[in-house]
Design a protein around this motif. Structure first.
Motif, short mmCIF file in Angstrom:
data_model
loop_
_atom_site.label_atom_id
_atom_site.label_comp_id
_atom_site.label_asym_id
_atom_site.label_seq_id
_atom_site.Cartn_x
_atom_site.Cartn_y
_atom_site.Cartn_z
N GLU A 125 0.83 -1.21 0.00
CA GLU A 125 0.00 0.00 0.00
C GLU A 125 0.87 1.26 0.00
O GLU A 125 0.53 2.26 -0.64
N LEU A 126 2.00 1.21 0.70
CA LEU A 126 2.91 2.35 0.70
C LEU A 126 3.41 2.63 -0.71
O LEU A 126 3.43 3.78 -1.16
N VAL A 127 3.82 1.59 -1.43
CA VAL A 127 4.32 1.77 -2.79
C VAL A 127 3.22 2.33 -3.68
O VAL A 127 3.44 3.24 -4.49
N ARG A 128 1.99 1.81 -3.53
CA ARG A 128 0.88 2.31 -4.35
C ARG A 128 0.60 3.78 -4.05
O ARG A 128 0.36 4.59 -4.94
N SER A 129 0.64 4.13 -2.76
CA SER A 129 0.35 5.50 -2.36
C SER A 129 1.38 6.48 -2.92
O SER A 129 1.04 7.54 -3.45
N ILE A 130 2.65 6.12 -2.83
CA ILE A 130 3.70 6.99 -3.35
C ILE A 130 3.62 7.06 -4.87
O ILE A 130 3.80 8.12 -5.48
N GLY A 131 3.29 5.93 -5.50
CA GLY A 131 3.16 5.91 -6.95
C GLY A 131 2.04 6.79 -7.46
O GLY A 131 2.18 7.46 -8.49
N SER A 132 0.93 6.86 -6.72
CA SER A 132 -0.19 7.68 -7.16
C SER A 132 0.13 9.16 -7.12
O SER A 132 -0.48 9.96 -7.84
N ALA A 133 1.10 9.54 -6.28
CA ALA A 133 1.48 10.95 -6.18
C ALA A 133 2.72 11.26 -7.02
O ALA A 133 3.18 12.41 -7.03
N SER A 134 3.26 10.25 -7.69
CA SER A 134 4.46 10.44 -8.50
C SER A 134 4.11 10.32 -9.97
O SER A 134 2.95 10.41 -10.37
N GLY A 135 5.11 10.08 -10.79
CA GLY A 135 4.90 9.95 -12.22
C GLY A 135 4.55 8.52 -12.60
O GLY A 135 4.25 7.68 -11.73
N PRO A 136 4.61 8.21 -13.88
CA PRO A 136 4.23 6.87 -14.36
C PRO A 136 5.17 5.79 -13.84
O PRO A 136 6.35 6.03 -13.59
N ALA A 137 4.61 4.58 -13.68
CA ALA A 137 5.39 3.45 -13.21
C ALA A 137 6.20 2.83 -14.34
O ALA A 137 5.76 2.80 -15.49
N VAL A 138 7.39 2.36 -14.01
CA VAL A 138 8.28 1.69 -14.96
C VAL A 138 8.75 0.40 -14.31
O VAL A 138 9.12 0.39 -13.13
N HIS A 139 8.71 -0.71 -15.06
CA HIS A 139 9.19 -1.99 -14.52
C HIS A 139 10.71 -2.03 -14.64
O HIS A 139 11.26 -2.03 -15.74
N ARG A 140 11.39 -2.03 -13.50
CA ARG A 140 12.86 -2.05 -13.49
C ARG A 140 13.31 -2.76 -12.22
O ARG A 140 13.52 -2.14 -11.18
N PRO A 141 13.47 -4.09 -12.26
CA PRO A 141 13.90 -4.83 -11.06
C PRO A 141 15.23 -4.31 -10.54
O PRO A 141 16.11 -3.89 -11.32
N ARG A 142 15.37 -4.32 -9.24
CA ARG A 142 16.61 -3.87 -8.62
C ARG A 142 17.75 -4.84 -8.94
O ARG A 142 17.56 -6.05 -8.90
N PRO A 143 18.94 -4.33 -9.28
CA PRO A 143 20.08 -5.23 -9.52
C PRO A 143 20.34 -6.09 -8.30
O PRO A 143 20.24 -5.63 -7.16
N ARG A 144 20.71 -7.34 -8.52
CA ARG A 144 20.93 -8.27 -7.41
C ARG A 144 22.35 -8.19 -6.86
O ARG A 144 22.59 -8.57 -5.72
#
Length: 436
Positions: A242-261
């Motif tokens: 829910e935190l990620v969704r909330s911050i995303g709604s107030a930010s720009g468009p989402a981009v799929h970019r997995p974090r480097p391992r």
């Protein structure tokens, strides 16, 4: 914990039993007790005296600030400086009565701009940013630090909460920060905002990136009220989503970019007009620190401490002089080439500095140093594994049954073997594991 300032300083939270580690503990369970992570205004009592952790946002130090740290280590501690896995500096062997004088010295050097926020200034940055064709991060770093120090809410961030500023190469994006900004494109016209280890990032204008990072941290504090979480990864799964969704709604468009391992630290040696030296076990003698500071004064006056216990001197260092500077640094015992047997070897403070350690792991790591291995290796004196790296590495942990050697890759751990009281066999087993 030890109070390091007069009564006018902010009073610390109730001290819990947590260990002082820069990486924080893994897991998603609420923490009992207060955040006991040390700083410069609240010291940690260790077996070798009090310990202070000086936050260095982005690892960036002026030569004058570096000299002030050396003065503090000599005047109040054991004279040495210890680098952490977040590019910070620890002073050890401090007397219990040095708090006010230490804080005054650091304030005068510009290393303590806000007493209320000093433990919240946890920011790592790509150490080669702007030095090898990549974009610089200086404006983001200065603005984010200013915003954090000016935020009343940010006072409540734990000493383990971490911001990361990545220039796009993925090095500090791989470190598992709570809030990460990633420069996008060579023009640097946009930034990607990542929350914890989420695969989705959000595009924000570059000029608004530091403020977006602070807003995300403040949103985390609101989300963490009921769980007592100190870091994003400690939140319950549904709250974190829910935190990620909330911050995303107030930010720009989402981009799929997995974090480097796996993080890729800068190799020791020349990098364009800069030079890099790694520090065996992160421990710097006064002679080594002074040599690094003097070298920085000749070439621009800046040092950058890396999250991999190394130091970058941005320069510009003329190419003919770079080789000589590296030879001088190598002669002092620093690592200046990737083929050094010390490359990739790390360890916690171990015994006798830490009462919880079951062994002198620094001496054991030194005795086991051989040919460089494909994988880094980290030695821990107990199961807390303070300061361990991220990504993929060989984990050597001292247990009551012996030294347990495991291969860690992200969240996966493959136990390999346990070696009992046999230094030669231990060294051979570690070398074999690192060669995988």
């Amino acid at each position: 914990m030890l109070a390091a300032m007069p009564d006018s300083a902010p009073s610390p939270l109730s001290a819990g039993g947590a260990s002082p580690r820069d990486g924080g503990a893994a897991g998603a369970t609420p923490r009992a007790g207060g955040d006991a992570c040390p700083g410069t205004l609240r010291l940690h009592r260790a077996d070798d005296g009090a310990l202070a952790r000086v936050r260095i946002p982005g690892g960036v130090l002026s030569a004058d600030q570096a000299e002030a740290l050396l003065t503090a280590a000599a005047r109040f501690g054991d004279g040495e400086l210890h680098l952490t896995s977040r590019g910070n500096v620890q002073l050890r062997g401090l007397g219990t009565e040095c708090g006010g004088e230490l804080a005054g010295l650091l304030t005068d050097a510009g290393l303590l701009p806000s007493a209320a926020h000093e433990r919240a200034r946890n920011i790592v940055a790509s150490p080669l940013a702007g030095l090898d064709g990549s974009g610089g991060l200086g404006a983001w770093l200065a603005e984010l630090d200013r915003l954090v120090c000016g935020s009343p809410a940010a006072v409540a961030l734990s000493g383990r909460f971490l911001f990361a500023l990545d220039d796009g190469r993925g090095d500090v994006d791989a470190l598992g920060a709570d809030v990460t900004l990633i420069a996008e494109g060579s023009s640097g016209s946009a930034a990607l905002l990542r929350i914890g280890a989420a695969d989705e990032v959000f595009r924000v204008p570059a000029a608004e990136a530091p403020r977006a990072a602070l807003r995300a941290a403040e949103e985390f504090l609101r989300a963490a009220r009921d769980s007592g979480a100190w870091r994003v990864k400690d939140l319950p799964d549904d709250v974190r989503a829910e935190l990620v969704r909330s911050i995303g709604s107030a930010s720009g468009p989402a981009v799929h970019r997995p974090r480097p391992r796996t993080a890729t630290p800068p190799t020791p040696g020349p990098h364009g007009s800069a030079i890099t030296a790694d520090v065996p076990l992160g421990r710097l003698t006064p002679t080594q620190w002074r040599l690094l500071t003097d070298t920085a004064r000749r070439y621009g006056g800046e040092l950058r401490l890396t999250p991999w216990r190394g130091i970058v001197i941005p320069g510009p260092v003329p190419r003919p002089e770079a080789a000589e500077a590296l030879r001088t640094l190598s002669g002092s015992g620093l690592i200046t080439a990737p083929d050094s047997p010390w490359t990739g070897v790390g360890a916690c403070i171990g015994h006798p500095g830490c009462a919880k350690s079951l062994s002198d792991v620094r001496a054991e790591a030194g005795a086991a140093v051989g040919a460089p291995g494909r994988l880094p290796v980290y030695w821990s004196g107990c199961e807390r594994r303070c300061g361990h790296p991220h990504g993929e590495w060989i984990d050597v942990v001292v247990t009551p049954d012996g030294h347990r050697i495991s291969h860690v890759r992200g969240e996966r751990r493959n136990a390999r073997t346990t070696v009992r009281n046999d230094p030669a066999r231990l060294a051979a087993a570690v070398a074999e594991a690192r060669a995988l």
